[in-house]
Design a protein around this motif. Sequence first.
Motif, PDB file in Angstrom:
ATOM      1  N   PHE A 243       9.838   4.205   3.880  1.00  0.00           N
ATOM      2  CA  PHE A 243      11.108   4.284   3.164  1.00  0.00           C
ATOM      3  C   PHE A 243      12.092   3.229   3.646  1.00  0.00           C
ATOM      4  CE2 PHE A 243      15.479   6.088   3.141  1.00  0.00           C
ATOM      5  CZ  PHE A 243      15.710   5.958   1.782  1.00  0.00           C
ATOM      6  N   ASN A 244      12.177   3.038   4.967  1.00  0.00           N
ATOM      7  CA  ASN A 244      13.214   2.131   5.465  1.00  0.00           C
ATOM      8  C   ASN A 244      12.803   1.261   6.644  1.00  0.00           C
ATOM      9  OD1 ASN A 244      13.076   4.088   7.402  1.00  0.00           O
ATOM     10  ND2 ASN A 244      15.166   4.840   7.137  1.00  0.00           N
ATOM     11  N   ASP A 245      11.533   1.264   7.045  1.00  0.00           N
ATOM     12  CA  ASP A 245      11.092   0.403   8.136  1.00  0.00           C
ATOM     13  C   ASP A 245      10.978  -1.030   7.608  1.00  0.00           C
ATOM     14  OD1 ASP A 245       9.631  -1.032  10.082  1.00  0.00           O
ATOM     15  OD2 ASP A 245       8.646   0.798  10.779  1.00  0.00           O
ATOM     16  N   VAL A 246      11.814  -1.912   8.108  1.00  0.00           N
ATOM     17  CA  VAL A 246      11.878  -3.273   7.563  1.00  0.00           C
ATOM     18  C   VAL A 246      10.614  -4.063   7.849  1.00  0.00           C
ATOM     19  CG1 VAL A 246      14.389  -3.377   7.649  1.00  0.00           C
ATOM     20  CG2 VAL A 246      13.044  -4.129   9.640  1.00  0.00           C
ATOM     21  N   SER A 247       9.755  -3.582   8.752  1.00  0.00           N
ATOM     22  CA  SER A 247       8.512  -4.291   9.036  1.00  0.00           C
ATOM     23  C   SER A 247       7.376  -3.887   8.104  1.00  0.00           C
ATOM     24  CB  SER A 247       8.090  -4.051  10.492  1.00  0.00           C
ATOM     25  OG  SER A 247       7.749  -2.695  10.702  1.00  0.00           O
ATOM     26  N   ALA A 248       7.606  -2.884   7.245  1.00  0.00           N
ATOM     27  CA  ALA A 248       6.564  -2.428   6.319  1.00  0.00           C
ATOM     28  C   ALA A 248       6.419  -3.416   5.160  1.00  0.00           C
ATOM     29  CB  ALA A 248       6.896  -1.038   5.795  1.00  0.00           C
ATOM     30  N   ASP A 249       5.230  -3.490   4.593  1.00  0.00           N
ATOM     31  CA  ASP A 249       4.988  -4.373   3.444  1.00  0.00           C
ATOM     32  C   ASP A 249       5.709  -3.880   2.200  1.00  0.00           C
ATOM     33  OD1 ASP A 249       3.076  -6.189   4.736  1.00  0.00           O
ATOM     34  OD2 ASP A 249       1.761  -4.429   4.815  1.00  0.00           O
ATOM     35  N   TYR A 250       5.826  -2.567   2.068  1.00  0.00           N
ATOM     36  CA  TYR A 250       6.529  -1.966   0.933  1.00  0.00           C
ATOM     37  C   TYR A 250       7.619  -1.057   1.490  1.00  0.00           C
ATOM     38  CZ  TYR A 250       2.866  -3.581  -2.235  1.00  0.00           C
ATOM     39  OH  TYR A 250       2.006  -4.374  -2.970  1.00  0.00           O
ATOM     40  N   ARG A 251       8.850  -1.268   1.063  1.00  0.00           N
ATOM     41  CA  ARG A 251       9.955  -0.417   1.524  1.00  0.00           C
ATOM     42  C   ARG A 251      11.016  -0.334   0.427  1.00  0.00           C
ATOM     43  NH1 ARG A 251      11.099  -5.442   3.850  1.00  0.00           N
ATOM     44  NH2 ARG A 251      13.275  -6.112   3.633  1.00  0.00           N
ATOM     45  N   GLY A 281      13.171  14.951  -6.553  1.00  0.00           N
ATOM     46  CA  GLY A 281      14.028  15.041  -5.391  1.00  0.00           C
ATOM     47  C   GLY A 281      13.263  14.788  -4.105  1.00  0.00           C
ATOM     48  N   GLY A 282      13.987  14.393  -3.057  1.00  0.00           N
ATOM     49  CA  GLY A 282      13.386  14.232  -1.745  1.00  0.00           C
ATOM     50  C   GLY A 282      13.096  12.786  -1.400  1.00  0.00           C
ATOM     51  N   ILE A 283      13.622  12.357  -0.250  1.00  0.00           N
ATOM     52  CA  ILE A 283      13.359  11.002   0.220  1.00  0.00           C
ATOM     53  C   ILE A 283      11.854  10.770   0.363  1.00  0.00           C
ATOM     54  CG2 ILE A 283      13.696   9.397   2.140  1.00  0.00           C
ATOM     55  CD1 ILE A 283      16.199   9.854   0.468  1.00  0.00           C
ATOM     56  N   HIS A 284      11.115  11.821   0.737  1.00  0.00           N
ATOM     57  CA  HIS A 284       9.666  11.669   0.882  1.00  0.00           C
ATOM     58  C   HIS A 284       9.008  11.268  -0.425  1.00  0.00           C
ATOM     59  CE1 HIS A 284      10.288  15.786  -0.484  1.00  0.00           C
ATOM     60  NE2 HIS A 284       9.013  15.872  -0.812  1.00  0.00           N
ATOM     61  N   ASN A 285       9.590  11.656  -1.555  1.00  0.00           N
ATOM     62  CA  ASN A 285       9.002  11.257  -2.829  1.00  0.00           C
ATOM     63  C   ASN A 285       9.291   9.793  -3.160  1.00  0.00           C
ATOM     64  OD1 ASN A 285       7.496  13.489  -3.756  1.00  0.00           O
ATOM     65  ND2 ASN A 285       9.395  14.583  -4.213  1.00  0.00           N
ATOM     66  N   ILE A 286      10.411   9.270  -2.678  1.00  0.00           N
ATOM     67  CA  ILE A 286      10.622   7.821  -2.771  1.00  0.00           C
ATOM     68  C   ILE A 286       9.519   7.111  -1.998  1.00  0.00           C
ATOM     69  CG2 ILE A 286      12.150   5.903  -2.190  1.00  0.00           C
ATOM     70  CD1 ILE A 286      14.514   7.778  -2.550  1.00  0.00           C
ATOM     71  N   GLU A 287       9.247   7.611  -0.803  1.00  0.00           N
ATOM     72  CA  GLU A 287       8.192   7.008   0.013  1.00  0.00           C
ATOM     73  C   GLU A 287       6.833   7.139  -0.675  1.00  0.00           C
ATOM     74  OE1 GLU A 287       8.461   6.514   4.590  1.00  0.00           O
ATOM     75  OE2 GLU A 287       7.633   8.488   4.161  1.00  0.00           O
ATOM     76  N   ASN A 288       6.575   8.293  -1.293  1.00  0.00           N
ATOM     77  CA  ASN A 288       5.327   8.460  -2.041  1.00  0.00           C
ATOM     78  C   ASN A 288       5.206   7.433  -3.159  1.00  0.00           C
ATOM     79  OD1 ASN A 288       4.540  10.653  -0.484  1.00  0.00           O
ATOM     80  ND2 ASN A 288       5.380  12.166  -1.892  1.00  0.00           N
ATOM     81  N   SER A 289       6.331   7.138  -3.801  1.00  0.00           N
ATOM     82  CA  SER A 289       6.294   6.158  -4.899  1.00  0.00           C
ATOM     83  C   SER A 289       5.941   4.762  -4.389  1.00  0.00           C
ATOM     84  CB  SER A 289       7.635   6.123  -5.635  1.00  0.00           C
ATOM     85  OG  SER A 289       8.631   5.413  -4.909  1.00  0.00           O
ATOM     86  N   LEU A 290       6.322   4.452  -3.143  1.00  0.00           N
ATOM     87  CA  LEU A 290       5.992   3.146  -2.576  1.00  0.00           C
ATOM     88  C   LEU A 290       4.481   2.983  -2.440  1.00  0.00           C
ATOM     89  CD1 LEU A 290       8.676   2.925   0.265  1.00  0.00           C
ATOM     90  CD2 LEU A 290       8.829   2.046  -2.068  1.00  0.00           C
ATOM     91  N   ALA A 291       3.808   4.041  -2.000  1.00  0.00           N
ATOM     92  CA  ALA A 291       2.348   3.992  -1.899  1.00  0.00           C
ATOM     93  C   ALA A 291       1.722   3.785  -3.270  1.00  0.00           C
ATOM     94  CB  ALA A 291       1.828   5.274  -1.255  1.00  0.00           C
ATOM     95  N   ALA A 292       2.243   4.493  -4.271  1.00  0.00           N
ATOM     96  CA  ALA A 292       1.712   4.360  -5.630  1.00  0.00           C
ATOM     97  C   ALA A 292       1.945   2.952  -6.181  1.00  0.00           C
ATOM     98  CB  ALA A 292       2.341   5.408  -6.545  1.00  0.00           C
ATOM     99  N   ILE A 293       3.098   2.379  -5.873  1.00  0.00           N
ATOM    100  CA  ILE A 293       3.390   1.009  -6.319  1.00  0.00           C
ATOM    101  C   ILE A 293       2.436   0.023  -5.647  1.00  0.00           C
ATOM    102  CG2 ILE A 293       5.108  -0.853  -6.191  1.00  0.00           C
ATOM    103  CD1 ILE A 293       7.248   1.370  -6.580  1.00  0.00           C
ATOM    104  N   ALA A 294       2.145   0.241  -4.365  1.00  0.00           N
ATOM    105  CA  ALA A 294       1.209  -0.635  -3.663  1.00  0.00           C
ATOM    106  C   ALA A 294      -0.181  -0.585  -4.307  1.00  0.00           C
ATOM    107  CB  ALA A 294       1.130  -0.239  -2.188  1.00  0.00           C
ATOM    108  N   VAL A 295      -0.646   0.606  -4.642  1.00  0.00           N
ATOM    109  CA  VAL A 295      -1.930   0.737  -5.345  1.00  0.00           C
ATOM    110  C   VAL A 295      -1.887  -0.018  -6.668  1.00  0.00           C
ATOM    111  CG1 VAL A 295      -3.514   2.336  -6.481  1.00  0.00           C
ATOM    112  CG2 VAL A 295      -2.485   2.964  -4.292  1.00  0.00           C
TER     113      VAL A 295
END
Length: 459
Positions: A243-251, A281-295
């Motif tokens: 969600f917010n780690d600037v070193s991640a490939d998707y954030r 709702g939920g910040i975790h679902n934003i993070e889930n969307s990042l994984a889906a976008i990467a796929v």
Amino acid sequence: MQQLLFERSQLTNIRVYFIGIGGIGMSALARFFHQNGAIVSGYDRHRSELCQKLETEGIKIHYEDSLELLDKKADIVIYTPAIPKEMHELNFYKDNGYKLMKRSEILQWITEGTFNVCIGGTHGKSTITSLVSHILRDSQFGCNAFLGAISVNYGTNFWKDEHAVSVVEADEYDRSFLRLSPNVAVITAMDADHLDIYGTLENVQQAFIDFSKRIRPEGCLIVKKGLAKEQELVADNKFTYSFNDVSADYRAENLRVENGSYIYDVVTPTGTIKDITLHLGGIHNIENSLAAIAVSQFVKIEESLIRNAIASFRGVKRRFEYLIKDNKHVLIDDYAHHPEELRALLEGVKTLYKQKIVAVFQPHLYTRTRDLADGFAKSLDIADEVILLPIYPARELPIEGVDSQLILDKMTIQNKRVLSKDEVIATIQSENPPLLVMCGAGDIDELIPIVKKELENNI
């Protein structure tokens, strides 16, 4: 794996019998066979809403462990490891030489010849699997979807497609996911869970490492940034998300909340996707969307199609599912049954609402409650008021000294209690909470329509 008596293209009139057909994973396989022309029937101990839906689709189900009701002409019998060893039907098939296969073996057989996107992790995988499947379907890329939850968009946990692409929820229970061969794998978390199977956290983590080793050559691994032993998860192509780690490939960045929905930008290895809109709702679902976008980017889906699909995604049943969302009441239903899932759920609610949170939670399994009681208590303390239901045993027998009171005694908030289902209903009638979160993986879902009706009647 043992071979079936038939090819995937020759399923018409093959007789397939399911023991535990109402399970979320089993029902997806039942739908696969049924939609491919097989004669499907099965047993389950409980006539759930999902079983009733299968019956309306033409699948015959009975609810007694009876040698008179099972299919004695079955070509193949499919079962789950959760079925008790003393079950009469299972032992009949074993003793009489029928071809028996676990659910995981069938998934392996189905996906041997397809391009596979496999979503694994101790939490978050159902939402990501459903979102990836939705993006591939909505963008016309196409996929066969085997979901671990019911898609709200499509009202099912399975759909078929002519394209030889499979999106599969990779279940770690009983090490089932080690039968899959992903082209793209996602690992969301490697927390301590299913310790009745694995024994230790280290064994859980090793299973996920082994899962990553099953990725096909030139395949891709997408992993949550910061997981323990992340460096031991390997693939020819590897991307991280956070969600917010600037070193991640998707954030994510530039997050806004508008009308109960999230709008944000996604930083990717190739640029920034602006103004993603997510109605979950939920910040975790934003993070889930990042994984889906990467796929989605790995399989080369266009940015505009990804954005449109996420905006139209309505989530999955019992995953931060809004059942009421108006000026008087908010009722959220969620399958959360692990401390990390509960933490993500309740913290997510707090990002969207500033009012008092009342949470009703049903612990699932005596062993999980025993092993993770401290974590459950800490996560539930995020709420302002907590009602615990008695433990849902599922496949387990009671363990002395392990009950919902064990969690309650470890909690620090003052407003907490253990109630029966009837007492919960009476409490809802009398207290009429404006913001109610109901969560758990047992039969708490049977309470949901009753509670929903009571809140609506109290407007």
